[in-house]
Design a protein around this motif. Structure first.
Motif, PDB file in Angstrom:
ATOM      1  N   GLU A   1     -15.867  53.724  34.867  1.00 55.43           N
ATOM      2  CA  GLU A   1     -16.388  52.667  34.035  1.00 55.43           C
ATOM      3  C   GLU A   1     -17.451  51.863  34.762  1.00 55.43           C
ATOM      4  O   GLU A   1     -18.394  51.400  34.124  1.00 55.43           O
ATOM      5  N   ALA A   2     -17.304  51.682  36.072  1.00 53.52           N
ATOM      6  CA  ALA A   2     -18.305  50.939  36.842  1.00 53.52           C
ATOM      7  C   ALA A   2     -19.643  51.683  36.842  1.00 53.52           C
ATOM      8  O   ALA A   2     -20.706  51.068  36.731  1.00 53.52           O
ATOM      9  N   ILE A   3     -19.590  53.006  36.942  1.00 55.92           N
ATOM     10  CA  ILE A   3     -20.819  53.800  36.923  1.00 55.92           C
ATOM     11  C   ILE A   3     -21.486  53.688  35.558  1.00 55.92           C
ATOM     12  O   ILE A   3     -22.705  53.518  35.463  1.00 55.92           O
ATOM     13  N   LEU A   4     -20.710  53.763  34.492  1.00 53.60           N
ATOM     14  CA  LEU A   4     -21.265  53.654  33.143  1.00 53.60           C
ATOM     15  C   LEU A   4     -21.899  52.285  32.919  1.00 53.60           C
ATOM     16  O   LEU A   4     -22.964  52.184  32.301  1.00 53.60           O
ATOM     17  N   ARG A   5     -21.271  51.226  33.428  1.00 54.14           N
ATOM     18  CA  ARG A   5     -21.865  49.888  33.312  1.00 54.14           C
ATOM     19  C   ARG A   5     -23.195  49.822  34.049  1.00 54.14           C
ATOM     20  O   ARG A   5     -24.159  49.227  33.556  1.00 54.14           O
ATOM     21  N   ALA A   6     -23.269  50.434  35.232  1.00 52.74           N
ATOM     22  CA  ALA A   6     -24.516  50.433  36.001  1.00 52.74           C
ATOM     23  C   ALA A   6     -25.612  51.214  35.279  1.00 52.74           C
ATOM     24  O   ALA A   6     -26.775  50.804  35.265  1.00 52.74           O
ATOM     25  N   VAL A   7     -25.246  52.338  34.666  1.00 51.78           N
ATOM     26  CA  VAL A   7     -26.228  53.125  33.916  1.00 51.78           C
ATOM     27  C   VAL A   7     -26.722  52.341  32.706  1.00 51.78           C
ATOM     28  O   VAL A   7     -27.917  52.337  32.405  1.00 51.78           O
ATOM     29  N   LYS A   8     -25.831  51.660  32.024  1.00 54.36           N
ATOM     30  CA  LYS A   8     -26.229  50.865  30.861  1.00 54.36           C
ATOM     31  C   LYS A   8     -27.141  49.708  31.269  1.00 54.36           C
ATOM     32  O   LYS A   8     -27.995  49.291  30.497  1.00 54.36           O
ATOM     33  N   LYS A   9     -26.981  49.216  32.492  1.00 56.35           N
ATOM     34  CA  LYS A   9     -27.810  48.112  32.983  1.00 56.35           C
ATOM     35  C   LYS A   9     -29.178  48.600  33.459  1.00 56.35           C
ATOM     36  O   LYS A   9     -30.199  47.981  33.168  1.00 56.35           O
ATOM     37  N   THR A  10     -29.222  49.731  34.177  1.00 55.31           N
ATOM     38  CA  THR A  10     -30.476  50.203  34.785  1.00 55.31           C
ATOM     39  C   THR A  10     -31.175  51.285  33.974  1.00 55.31           C
ATOM     40  O   THR A  10     -32.359  51.524  34.175  1.00 55.31           O
ATOM     41  N   ASN A  11     -30.455  51.968  33.110  1.00 58.01           N
ATOM     42  CA  ASN A  11     -30.969  53.062  32.284  1.00 58.01           C
ATOM     43  C   ASN A  11     -31.389  54.287  33.087  1.00 58.01           C
ATOM     44  O   ASN A  11     -32.122  55.137  32.595  1.00 58.01           O
ATOM     45  N   ARG A  12     -30.921  54.396  34.311  1.00 61.09           N
ATOM     46  CA  ARG A  12     -31.250  55.535  35.168  1.00 61.09           C
ATOM     47  C   ARG A  12     -30.072  55.832  36.095  1.00 61.09           C
ATOM     48  O   ARG A  12     -29.244  54.967  36.336  1.00 61.09           O
ATOM     49  N   MET A  13     -30.082  57.063  36.652  1.00 59.74           N
ATOM     50  CA  MET A  13     -29.021  57.404  37.595  1.00 59.74           C
ATOM     51  C   MET A  13     -29.478  58.506  38.536  1.00 59.74           C
ATOM     52  O   MET A  13     -30.048  59.501  38.115  1.00 59.74           O
ATOM     53  N   VAL A  14     -29.217  58.300  39.809  1.00 63.60           N
ATOM     54  CA  VAL A  14     -29.425  59.313  40.842  1.00 63.60           C
ATOM     55  C   VAL A  14     -28.111  59.428  41.603  1.00 63.60           C
ATOM     56  O   VAL A  14     -27.586  58.428  42.084  1.00 63.60           O
TER      57      VAL A  14
END
Length: 109
Positions: A1-14
Motif C-alpha cells: 500500500e505504501a508503494i501504491l500511495r507513492a505511485v499515486k503521488k509521483t505518477n512514476r515508478m522505478v
C-alpha cells in the motif's frame, strides 16, 4: 500500500533490484503496480536489475553487472524527462516491419 500511495503521488515508478530481471522481486512489484495503479502512471514502470548474465565471482565483473547509482540515476532521469512514450520504445519495433505503422503515444506532462 505504501508503494501504491507513492505511485499515486509521483505518477512514476522505478524499481531497483540486484537479482535478474526475469522473476525478480522488482518484476512482481512492477506487475502489482501496473495492475492496481495503472491509471495513475504517467510513464511506464522501469526496472534497474542486474544484467541478465551469470553472476561473476570476480569483484570487478560483479560490480559491472549489478545495478549502480549511475544506472539508477540514468533510469530516473529517463522516466522523469520523457514527454511522450511510444510502444516502439519497448522493443516492439518489429511491428513496423509487418506493416503496423500506427504508433501508440502516451503523453507525459
Amino acid at each position: 500500500e505504501a508503494i501504491l500511495r507513492a505511485v499515486k503521488k509521483t505518477n512514476r515508478m522505478v524499481t531497483v533490484d540486484e537479482s535478474w530481471p526475469f522473476g525478480s522481486v522488482a518484476s512482481e512489484v512492477s506487475a502489482q503496480v501496473m495492475e492496481k495503479a495503472f491509471d495513475y502512471l504517467d510513464a511506464p514502470v522501469m526496472r534497474v536489475n542486474a544484467e541478465d548474465v551469470p553472476l561473476a565471482y570476480a569483484e570487478s565483473l560483479e560490480r559491472i553487472s549489478l545495478p549502480s547509482s549511475d544506472k539508477i540515476v540514468e533510469m530516473v532521469k529517463l522516466v522523469c524527462a520523457r514527454t511522450e512514450w511510444s510502444v516502439f520504445d519497448f522493443g516492439l519495433g518489429s511491428a513496423r516491419n509487418r506493416g503496423l505503422t500506427n504508433e501508440l503515444i502516451f503523453d507525459v506532462p
